[in-house]
Motif scaffolding. Structure first.
Motif, PDB file in Angstrom:
ATOM      1  N   ILE A  22       5.789   6.548  -6.558  1.00  0.00           N
ATOM      2  CA  ILE A  22       4.342   6.616  -6.281  1.00  0.00           C
ATOM      3  C   ILE A  22       3.964   6.028  -4.921  1.00  0.00           C
ATOM      4  O   ILE A  22       2.886   6.298  -4.413  1.00  0.00           O
ATOM      5  N   MET A  23       4.850   5.219  -4.318  1.00  0.00           N
ATOM      6  CA  MET A  23       4.575   4.668  -2.991  1.00  0.00           C
ATOM      7  C   MET A  23       5.569   5.184  -1.960  1.00  0.00           C
ATOM      8  O   MET A  23       5.660   4.648  -0.845  1.00  0.00           O
ATOM      9  N   ASP A  24       6.293   6.240  -2.285  1.00  0.00           N
ATOM     10  CA  ASP A  24       7.388   6.673  -1.421  1.00  0.00           C
ATOM     11  C   ASP A  24       6.921   7.078  -0.028  1.00  0.00           C
ATOM     12  O   ASP A  24       5.994   7.879   0.126  1.00  0.00           O
ATOM     13  N   GLY A  25       7.564   6.469   0.970  1.00  0.00           N
ATOM     14  CA  GLY A  25       7.309   6.801   2.360  1.00  0.00           C
ATOM     15  C   GLY A  25       6.043   6.227   2.936  1.00  0.00           C
ATOM     16  O   GLY A  25       5.696   6.519   4.095  1.00  0.00           O
ATOM     17  N   ALA A  43       7.980   2.195  -1.180  1.00  0.00           N
ATOM     18  CA  ALA A  43       7.197   1.753  -0.030  1.00  0.00           C
ATOM     19  C   ALA A  43       8.103   1.417   1.155  1.00  0.00           C
ATOM     20  O   ALA A  43       9.244   0.959   0.984  1.00  0.00           O
ATOM     21  N   VAL A  44       7.588   1.643   2.341  1.00  0.00           N
ATOM     22  CA  VAL A  44       8.289   1.315   3.585  1.00  0.00           C
ATOM     23  C   VAL A  44       7.626   0.081   4.187  1.00  0.00           C
ATOM     24  O   VAL A  44       6.443   0.122   4.534  1.00  0.00           O
ATOM     25  N   PHE A  45       8.379  -1.002   4.287  1.00  0.00           N
ATOM     26  CA  PHE A  45       7.827  -2.242   4.828  1.00  0.00           C
ATOM     27  C   PHE A  45       7.882  -2.224   6.356  1.00  0.00           C
ATOM     28  O   PHE A  45       8.932  -1.964   6.951  1.00  0.00           O
ATOM     29  N   LEU A  46       6.733  -2.535   6.969  1.00  0.00           N
ATOM     30  CA  LEU A  46       6.631  -2.596   8.426  1.00  0.00           C
ATOM     31  C   LEU A  46       6.885  -4.002   8.960  1.00  0.00           C
ATOM     32  O   LEU A  46       7.440  -4.169  10.045  1.00  0.00           O
ATOM     33  N   SER A  74      14.438   3.335   6.178  1.00  0.00           N
ATOM     34  CA  SER A  74      13.713   3.378   4.902  1.00  0.00           C
ATOM     35  C   SER A  74      12.888   4.648   4.794  1.00  0.00           C
ATOM     36  O   SER A  74      12.797   5.265   3.721  1.00  0.00           O
ATOM     37  N   ALA A  75      12.265   5.034   5.905  1.00  0.00           N
ATOM     38  CA  ALA A  75      11.466   6.254   5.915  1.00  0.00           C
ATOM     39  C   ALA A  75      12.334   7.485   5.695  1.00  0.00           C
ATOM     40  O   ALA A  75      11.963   8.407   4.952  1.00  0.00           O
ATOM     41  N   ASP A  76      13.509   7.510   6.320  1.00  0.00           N
ATOM     42  CA  ASP A  76      14.420   8.647   6.135  1.00  0.00           C
ATOM     43  C   ASP A  76      14.860   8.763   4.674  1.00  0.00           C
ATOM     44  O   ASP A  76      14.964   9.877   4.127  1.00  0.00           O
ATOM     45  N   ALA A  77      15.098   7.606   4.031  1.00  0.00           N
ATOM     46  CA  ALA A  77      15.483   7.627   2.616  1.00  0.00           C
ATOM     47  C   ALA A  77      14.350   8.190   1.759  1.00  0.00           C
ATOM     48  O   ALA A  77      14.586   8.929   0.787  1.00  0.00           O
ATOM     49  N   ALA A  78      13.107   7.858   2.134  1.00  0.00           N
ATOM     50  CA  ALA A  78      11.953   8.404   1.414  1.00  0.00           C
ATOM     51  C   ALA A  78      11.859   9.921   1.610  1.00  0.00           C
ATOM     52  O   ALA A  78      11.581  10.669   0.656  1.00  0.00           O
TER      53      ALA A  78
END
Length: 495
Positions: free
Chosen positions: A69-72, A115-118, A54-58
């Motif tokens: 607005i919440m990317d990464g 957003a990236v969910f943890l 998900s982070a790589d996609a951001a």
């Protein structure tokens, strides 16, 4: 230190390519790996490969100039929001193995914003509690400690205690919470972070496991007031699948922070000066009043005469709705099932094994007040009083723009305290419940420490759908207080 950033700071850093979303996510996964055994803030942590993907996609969207607005931004999700393909438990044995095939509207909105969910954060079972000690997966521990007393474990507040502890400890930049009678604001105050309960209807309840449907409202838990505004922008919006969702435009809430508050009228409710209120709470409240006066606000006394009935009314209406909502957990359609020779036996065995004591208590209270012979005496009367409470707020807001009160009647208390006294436990919500009953927005802002070194919060309450003024006043308090304290247990400690 990446785990100490605000959402706003992290967003700016990602946009400037000072660090990558992958690096940001990895720092928080590492923090969870170090601290979650101690704090128990997360029930489920997502697989590292999924989080980093998900982070790589951001990162790719930042490179392409299409970031949301919440990317990464890595966040925790209270384990009351259904997440597609990810276990969603409501901190209950009843749903210990439940994996939804759909995404709640709030979490879908956050994912759409990048957003990236943890992972899924701990809570009181079915959101019923004020201390996060009622979870079937064990209590969450507050990362704060009393000065000179590292041995005593403190509660993080509830029911969104896992979210508040995760944000305070650097295990997430922010987290979602839900607020029924104070379950965002009270844990935010106990953990020294910002918590915003939006107006009822601002965020969709679709896909959020229900406690009390006329009260439940999702909201952000963050490190700054501007962050709360930013995250609410991503969470909010009309949803046709939720009949209580408001079809209103979503403002750029974060831009309200930093605006001048000169000339705004701040009401101080006489009824919130409760007998026996600790001196440290009174002193912090007076300091908040002084800060707002210095910022150019006009402070006036107001009255909310039915406030004294708020807690009593809440503990009739909320259990009544809880008993109705939780009737679906019968061992037949989904969730836990305990076999028995008869259908009634299946119901009894399943519910006895699946529900914890506090949930059973509230179901019993709710069933009682809805039963024949008591409905008029309790539930119907409580609904009438609720109308009067709502009217009190509406009358007050004819003369003032916001109200200022304490968030909670004390700082965080120790695990084990008040457990044998349910009435004392329920009193933790005395300052937050009235705003929930009225459906108005309310914000908790950390403004200082008490003599034991624990955070204290002040609450700003506003008109229906006027989160912008609430955030403006909250930002003024935040600027005046200059609260930069961090708990003794923190991801950045020793780094």
């Amino acid at each position: 230190m990446l785990t100490g950033l605000t959402l706003t700071e992290a967003r700016a850093g990602l946009a400037a390519r000072k660090f990558s979303a992958r690096e940001l996510a990895q720092a928080h996964l590492d923090a969870i790996g170090r601290l979650n055994t101690t704090l128990n803030a997360y029930i489920t942590v997502l697989p590292e490969a999924d989080v980093l993907a998900s982070a790589d996609a951001a990162d790719a969207r930042y490179a392409a100039g299409t970031a949301g607005i919440m990317d990464g931004l890595p966040i925790g999700v209270k384990d009351l929001f259904c997440t597609k393909g990810v276990r969603t438990t409501a901190a209950s044995k009843m749903l210990a193995d439940f994996v939804p095939s759909y995404e709640s509207t709030v979490t879908a909105n956050l994912l759409n914003a990048g957003a990236v969910f943890l992972g899924k954060t701990n809570l009181d079972e079915f959101a019923m509690g004020s201390a996060n000690i009622n979870s079937a997966f064990g209590p969450t521990t507050n990362p704060w400690k009393r000065t000179g007393d590292e041995a005593t474990a403190l509660v993080p507040g509830g029911s969104s205690g896992g979210s508040s502890a995760a944000v305070a400890a650097g295990m997430a930049l922010a987290a979602t919470g839900t607020d029924t009678g104070g379950s965002i604001r009270q844990p935010a105050a106990y953990c020294g972070i910002v918590g915003l309960k939006p107006t009822y209807g601002r965020c969709s309840r679709w896909g959020t496991i229900a406690f009390a449907s006329s009260l439940d409202q999702a909201g952000p838990m963050t490190r700054s007031v501007a962050d709360a505004g930013l995250m609410l922008e991503a969470m909010a919006g009309f949803d046709a699948r939720d009949s209580t969702s408001s079809n209103r435009p979503v403002p750029e809430f974060h831009k309200a922070v930093g605006k001048s508050v000169k000339g705004l009228r701040v009401g101080i409710p006489a009824e919130y000066r409760a007998p026996g209120l600790p001196a440290e709470i009174v002193a912090m409240w007076e300091q908040g009043i002084a800060w707002l006066k210095a910022a150019g606000c006009e402070v006036v006394d107001v009255s909310l005469p039915h406030t004294r009935y708020g807690l009593t009314t809440y503990y009739i209406i909320a259990p009544a709705e809880c008993s109705s909502n939780l009737a679906r957990y019968d061992g037949v359609r989904f969730g836990l099932r305990k076999d028995a020779p008869s259908l009634d036996g299946v119901y009894e065995a399943t519910r006895a094994a699946g529900f914890g004591q506090e949930v059973r208590n509230r179901i019993l209270m709710g069933t009682y007040v809805l039963s024949a012979g008591y409905y008029d005496a309790y539930y119907l009367k409580a609904q009438k009083v609720r109308t009067l409470i709502k009217r009190d707020f509406e009358n007050a807001f004819e003369n003032v723009d916001v109200l200022l009160t304490p968030t909670a009647p004390s700082a965080a208390f120790a695990q084990g305290e008040n457990m044998d006294d349910p009435v004392q436990m329920y009193l933790n919500d005395i300052f937050t419940v009235p705003a929930s009953m009225a459906g108005v927005p309310a914000l908790s802002v950390p403004v200082g420490l008490n003599d034991a070194g624990l955070p204290l919060g002040l609450q700003v309450i506003g008109r229906h759908f006027d989160e912008e003024t609430v955030l403006s006043i909250g930002g003024a308090l935040e600027a005046a207080a200059g609260f930069t304290h961090t708990p003794s247990i923190h991801a950045g400690a020793g780094a």
